[in-house]
Design a protein around this motif. Structure first.
Motif: not given
Length: 91
Positions: A52-75
């Motif tokens: 089924t489609p990804v839940t909204t909470g799952g999508r938002a949570g994954s984007f936040v976690l991916f963002g943290v990973c990207v920010l750590a790499v950029l830092f």
């Protein structure tokens, strides 16, 4: 002589913490983000899997976690490129 060992253990402790956080923490956050992307999958009693489609909470949570990973790499890239300046900012 004891002061040298104390400084060596202090540096070792800092490297150990950084290794655990960056070596295990960031990949764990990324894996959790991948897991949240699959939060819409359900398993029926007959063993069939329905997606089924990804839940909204799952999508938002994954984007936040991916963002943290990207920010750590950029830092990390910033610290490497800035050289001595980046190290003077944080130590």
């Amino acid at each position: 002589m004891g002061e040298i060992f104390l400084k060596a253990f202090e540096a070792l402790w800092q490297v150990l913490v950084a290794g655990v956080v960056l070596g295990a923490g960031l990949p764990a956050l990324f894996a959790l983000g991948i897991r949240l992307q699959g939060s819409g999958r359900t398993l029926a009693t007959d063993g069939a899997s329905y997606t089924t489609p990804v839940t909204t909470g799952g999508r938002a949570g994954s984007f936040v976690l991916f963002g943290v990973c990207v920010l750590a790499v950029l830092f990390g890239i910033f610290l490497i490129v800035a050289g001595g300046f980046g190290l003077k900012l944080f130590g």
